[in-house]
Design an enzyme around this catalytic site. Structure first.
Site, PDB file in Angstrom:
ATOM      1  CB  CYS A  37      -1.056   0.044   1.138  1.00 19.97           C
ATOM      2  SG  CYS A  37      -2.498   1.079   0.963  1.00 19.97           S
TER       3      CYS A  37
ATOM      4  CG  HIS B 148      -3.375  -3.872   3.607  1.00 23.78           C
ATOM      5  ND1 HIS B 148      -2.314  -3.172   4.094  1.00 23.78           N
ATOM      6  CD2 HIS B 148      -4.155  -2.859   2.751  1.00 23.78           C
ATOM      7  CE1 HIS B 148      -2.308  -1.801   4.054  1.00 23.78           C
ATOM      8  NE2 HIS B 148      -3.452  -1.511   3.087  1.00 23.78           N
TER       9      HIS B 148
ATOM     10  CD  GLU C 249      -0.648  -5.877   5.806  1.00 22.51           C
ATOM     11  OE1 GLU C 249      -0.949  -4.663   5.753  1.00 22.51           O
ATOM     12  OE2 GLU C 249      -0.605  -6.263   4.943  1.00 22.51           O
TER      13      GLU C 249
END
Length: 225
Positions: A89, A198, A200
């Protein structure tokens, strides 16, 4: 292989650094160091991550100030000696501003911040970041950005296509208007990756939506090979 050494850069305004560290340290069991943006010693690290957030408040434009942080010179040296670099990002935005990846991330086509879970197609399974995904995988990953529309000139786009540097595409269509539905690209070596989704945020075994786990497992595979 739990010996892969991760570093996660923390800029003023970063807000996903601890999410990444939770995955690399807590899920993968790898040594992980949070790196303040003024630090310059990355010599002991295998993978350096530029996380999501709003570095320096996104003043001027996303990543424009972060590219001048002291850590960025060391990051370029890390990449030059074959180290892995991941930008997620805002981290992707910083990599383009720093010239480590081509193109730019600009305002979403609808001029709105988009926070959603979207379809992401894995275009290459032969990279350190994607080897744990089955061929032809389509994932569901979170996005959260206001300036995530990837853009580049026609010559750069053709080079990315011809050289296989487009790693992830939005599927079926980019919600932000990215050219060629691009969600993530790599450098020619495959060791530097930038992506807007994302992974994660889709890696907690106790929460729904775990399509990010193979992404992180792929990194371990690449060092164990």
């Amino acid at each position: 292989m739990a010996g892969v050494r991760f570093g996660v850069v923390v800029f003023p305004g970063s807000n996903c650094d601890r999410d990444v560290a939770w995955v690399t340290r807590g899920l993968l069991g790898c040594p992980t160091r949070l790196i303040w943006h003024r630090e310059t010693d990355l010599s002991e690290l295998d993978v350096v991550v530029l996380p999501g957030g709003f570095s320096y408040g996104d003043y001027l434009r996303c990543g424009a100030i972060a590219r001048f942080a002291p850590v960025m010179g060391s990051l370029k040296e890390h990449a030059a000696r074959g180290g892995y670099v991941l930008g997620i990002c805002n981290g992707f935005q910083i990599l383009t501003e720093a010239g480590l990846l081509p193109g730019a991330l600009v305002r979403n086509a609808n001029l709105h911040f988009i926070c959603d879970r979207v379809g992401i197609r894995v275009e290459r399974q032969d990279l350190p970041w994607t080897s744990a995904y089955p061929q032809g995988s389509t994932l569901t990953l979170p996005i959260a950005h206001g300036e995530g529309r990837y853009t580049c000139d026609p010559d750069t786009l053709k080079q990315l296509q011809d050289r296989g540097q487009i790693v992830f595409r939005y599927a079926p269509v980019a919600p932000n208007g990215s050219v060629d539905n691009i969600a993530g690209i790599c450098d020619p070596s495959g060791r530097i990756l930038g992506l807007m989704p994302h992974p994660e945020r889709a890696a907690d075994p106790d929460l729904p939506g775990q399509d990010g786990i193979p992404f992180w497992q792929s990194i371990l595979r690449s060092f164990a090979a």
